[in-house]
Write a protein that holds these residues in place. Sequence first.
Motif, PDB file in Angstrom:
ATOM      1  N   VAL A 200       0.830  -1.192   0.000  1.00 42.73           N
ATOM      2  CA  VAL A 200       0.000   0.000   0.000  1.00 42.73           C
ATOM      3  C   VAL A 200       0.872   1.252   0.000  1.00 42.73           C
ATOM      4  O   VAL A 200       1.831   1.357   0.752  1.00 42.73           O
ATOM      5  CB  VAL A 200      -0.922   0.012   1.248  1.00 42.73           C
ATOM      6  CG1 VAL A 200      -1.706   1.295   1.344  1.00 42.73           C
ATOM      7  CG2 VAL A 200      -1.841  -1.192   1.233  1.00 42.73           C
ATOM      8  N   ARG A 201       0.504   2.194  -0.858  1.00 44.81           N
ATOM      9  CA  ARG A 201       1.187   3.483  -0.890  1.00 44.81           C
ATOM     10  C   ARG A 201       0.421   4.441   0.028  1.00 44.81           C
ATOM     11  O   ARG A 201      -0.793   4.603  -0.137  1.00 44.81           O
ATOM     12  CB  ARG A 201       1.174   4.039  -2.312  1.00 44.81           C
ATOM     13  CG  ARG A 201       1.698   5.465  -2.361  1.00 44.81           C
ATOM     14  CD  ARG A 201       1.308   6.325  -3.544  1.00 44.81           C
ATOM     15  NE  ARG A 201       0.629   5.717  -4.621  1.00 44.81           N
ATOM     16  CZ  ARG A 201       1.125   5.643  -5.862  1.00 44.81           C
ATOM     17  NH1 ARG A 201       2.295   6.134  -6.147  1.00 44.81           N
ATOM     18  NH2 ARG A 201       0.412   5.096  -6.820  1.00 44.81           N
ATOM     19  N   PRO A 202       1.087   5.098   0.983  1.00 44.82           N
ATOM     20  CA  PRO A 202       0.398   6.101   1.791  1.00 44.82           C
ATOM     21  C   PRO A 202      -0.119   7.227   0.899  1.00 44.82           C
ATOM     22  O   PRO A 202       0.617   7.770   0.078  1.00 44.82           O
ATOM     23  CB  PRO A 202       1.481   6.605   2.741  1.00 44.82           C
ATOM     24  CG  PRO A 202       2.506   5.521   2.765  1.00 44.82           C
ATOM     25  CD  PRO A 202       2.472   4.907   1.403  1.00 44.82           C
ATOM     26  N   LEU A 203      -1.381   7.551   1.052  1.00 43.85           N
ATOM     27  CA  LEU A 203      -2.035   8.572   0.233  1.00 43.85           C
ATOM     28  C   LEU A 203      -3.132   9.199   1.070  1.00 43.85           C
ATOM     29  O   LEU A 203      -4.018   8.495   1.564  1.00 43.85           O
ATOM     30  CB  LEU A 203      -2.644   7.917  -1.013  1.00 43.85           C
ATOM     31  CG  LEU A 203      -3.530   8.782  -1.897  1.00 43.85           C
ATOM     32  CD1 LEU A 203      -2.682   9.762  -2.694  1.00 43.85           C
ATOM     33  CD2 LEU A 203      -4.335   7.911  -2.833  1.00 43.85           C
ATOM     34  N   GLU A 204      -3.059  10.510   1.260  1.00 41.42           N
ATOM     35  CA  GLU A 204      -4.073  11.155   2.085  1.00 41.42           C
ATOM     36  C   GLU A 204      -4.303  12.592   1.639  1.00 41.42           C
ATOM     37  O   GLU A 204      -3.420  13.222   1.050  1.00 41.42           O
ATOM     38  CB  GLU A 204      -3.666  11.118   3.557  1.00 41.42           C
ATOM     39  CG  GLU A 204      -4.784  11.451   4.514  1.00 41.42           C
ATOM     40  CD  GLU A 204      -6.053  10.657   4.264  1.00 41.42           C
ATOM     41  OE1 GLU A 204      -7.057  11.270   3.877  1.00 41.42           O
ATOM     42  OE2 GLU A 204      -6.048   9.422   4.447  1.00 41.42           O
ATOM     43  N   VAL A 205      -5.510  13.084   1.942  1.00 44.55           N
ATOM     44  CA  VAL A 205      -5.926  14.444   1.613  1.00 44.55           C
ATOM     45  C   VAL A 205      -6.019  15.258   2.899  1.00 44.55           C
ATOM     46  O   VAL A 205      -6.624  14.801   3.878  1.00 44.55           O
ATOM     47  CB  VAL A 205      -7.311  14.447   0.916  1.00 44.55           C
ATOM     48  CG1 VAL A 205      -7.789  15.869   0.663  1.00 44.55           C
ATOM     49  CG2 VAL A 205      -7.267  13.632  -0.367  1.00 44.55           C
ATOM     50  N   PHE A 206      -5.428  16.437   2.883  1.00 45.74           N
ATOM     51  CA  PHE A 206      -5.535  17.386   3.981  1.00 45.74           C
ATOM     52  C   PHE A 206      -5.943  18.725   3.395  1.00 45.74           C
ATOM     53  O   PHE A 206      -5.399  19.142   2.372  1.00 45.74           O
ATOM     54  CB  PHE A 206      -4.203  17.544   4.726  1.00 45.74           C
ATOM     55  CG  PHE A 206      -3.844  16.372   5.589  1.00 45.74           C
ATOM     56  CD1 PHE A 206      -4.100  16.399   6.949  1.00 45.74           C
ATOM     57  CD2 PHE A 206      -3.245  15.251   5.045  1.00 45.74           C
ATOM     58  CE1 PHE A 206      -3.768  15.308   7.753  1.00 45.74           C
ATOM     59  CE2 PHE A 206      -2.907  14.164   5.832  1.00 45.74           C
ATOM     60  CZ  PHE A 206      -3.170  14.194   7.197  1.00 45.74           C
ATOM     61  N   MET A 207      -6.890  19.367   4.016  1.00 48.82           N
ATOM     62  CA  MET A 207      -7.340  20.676   3.559  1.00 48.82           C
ATOM     63  C   MET A 207      -6.544  21.748   4.290  1.00 48.82           C
ATOM     64  O   MET A 207      -6.190  21.583   5.470  1.00 48.82           O
ATOM     65  CB  MET A 207      -8.846  20.842   3.824  1.00 48.82           C
ATOM     66  CG  MET A 207      -9.700  19.769   3.158  1.00 48.82           C
ATOM     67  SD  MET A 207      -9.447  19.616   1.387  1.00 48.82           S
ATOM     68  CE  MET A 207     -10.369  21.055   0.818  1.00 48.82           C
ATOM     69  N   CYS A 208      -6.258  22.843   3.575  1.00 50.29           N
ATOM     70  CA  CYS A 208      -5.412  23.862   4.178  1.00 50.29           C
ATOM     71  C   CYS A 208      -5.695  25.248   3.610  1.00 50.29           C
ATOM     72  O   CYS A 208      -6.397  25.402   2.612  1.00 50.29           O
ATOM     73  CB  CYS A 208      -3.939  23.505   3.966  1.00 50.29           C
ATOM     74  SG  CYS A 208      -3.377  23.619   2.244  1.00 50.29           S
ATOM     75  N   SER A 209      -5.132  26.211   4.262  1.00 50.18           N
ATOM     76  CA  SER A 209      -5.045  27.572   3.753  1.00 50.18           C
ATOM     77  C   SER A 209      -3.607  28.003   3.966  1.00 50.18           C
ATOM     78  O   SER A 209      -3.198  28.261   5.105  1.00 50.18           O
ATOM     79  CB  SER A 209      -6.002  28.512   4.487  1.00 50.18           C
ATOM     80  OG  SER A 209      -5.710  29.859   4.127  1.00 50.18           O
ATOM     81  N   ILE A 210      -2.853  28.037   2.898  1.00 49.68           N
ATOM     82  CA  ILE A 210      -1.453  28.430   3.016  1.00 49.68           C
ATOM     83  C   ILE A 210      -1.357  29.882   3.455  1.00 49.68           C
ATOM     84  O   ILE A 210      -0.529  30.241   4.295  1.00 49.68           O
ATOM     85  CB  ILE A 210      -0.699  28.158   1.703  1.00 49.68           C
ATOM     86  CG1 ILE A 210      -0.629  26.648   1.475  1.00 49.68           C
ATOM     87  CG2 ILE A 210       0.695  28.772   1.728  1.00 49.68           C
ATOM     88  CD1 ILE A 210      -0.051  26.208   0.167  1.00 49.68           C
ATOM     89  N   VAL A 211      -2.238  30.736   2.947  1.00 49.26           N
ATOM     90  CA  VAL A 211      -2.234  32.153   3.302  1.00 49.26           C
ATOM     91  C   VAL A 211      -2.473  32.347   4.795  1.00 49.26           C
ATOM     92  O   VAL A 211      -1.824  33.159   5.442  1.00 49.26           O
ATOM     93  CB  VAL A 211      -3.301  32.920   2.481  1.00 49.26           C
ATOM     94  CG1 VAL A 211      -3.515  34.316   2.999  1.00 49.26           C
ATOM     95  CG2 VAL A 211      -2.914  32.947   1.013  1.00 49.26           C
ATOM     96  N   ARG A 212      -3.396  31.570   5.354  1.00 52.09           N
ATOM     97  CA  ARG A 212      -3.728  31.689   6.783  1.00 52.09           C
ATOM     98  C   ARG A 212      -2.887  30.764   7.661  1.00 52.09           C
ATOM     99  O   ARG A 212      -3.124  30.659   8.862  1.00 52.09           O
ATOM    100  CB  ARG A 212      -5.201  31.409   7.008  1.00 52.09           C
ATOM    101  CG  ARG A 212      -6.058  32.358   6.198  1.00 52.09           C
ATOM    102  CD  ARG A 212      -7.211  32.827   6.953  1.00 52.09           C
ATOM    103  NE  ARG A 212      -7.997  33.668   6.062  1.00 52.09           N
ATOM    104  CZ  ARG A 212      -8.637  34.717   6.468  1.00 52.09           C
ATOM    105  NH1 ARG A 212      -8.602  35.055   7.721  1.00 52.09           N
ATOM    106  NH2 ARG A 212      -9.325  35.429   5.626  1.00 52.09           N
TER     107      ARG A 212
END
Length: 149
Positions: A121-133
């Motif tokens: 299994v390849r680690p794969l994940e989604v994280f939401m962000c605000s680079i500006v904040r």
Amino acid sequence: MFLVDWLYGVLASLGLWQKEAKILFLGLDNSGKTTLLHMLKDEVDAVVYLVDAYDKERFTESKNELDALLSDDSLAKVPFLILGNKIDIPYAASEEELRYHLGLSNFTTGKGKVDLDDSNVRPLEVFMCSIVRKMGYGDGFKWLSQYIK
């Protein structure tokens, strides 16, 4: 040099400074990054793929690029961190919406540690962000740091 100094500061604050790894940052234009690296070289240890969560019209294009990377044999065991950026903008996609449009609803490995020793299994994940904040991406990089030696 500002970008390099900023990046080193971020890596140090996330516990990645002591690690030896090459991280490849990829994404569509205007997704929140300042540099798009086009070359895939040997010894890439991780991929960070940025997606503009507000620009929903380009989700299909972003999915096609991500699919091409995920199907590249040279990246078969490389962990992927997908950052959905610009969540500070009203009406930006939610994490669930971004997962759906990128075709990742049933393919991410979870935000905990994935045991790679006994699986293919390849680690794969989604994280939401605000680079500006300056929010959200820290959790993603901490998750990613588990897989960098």
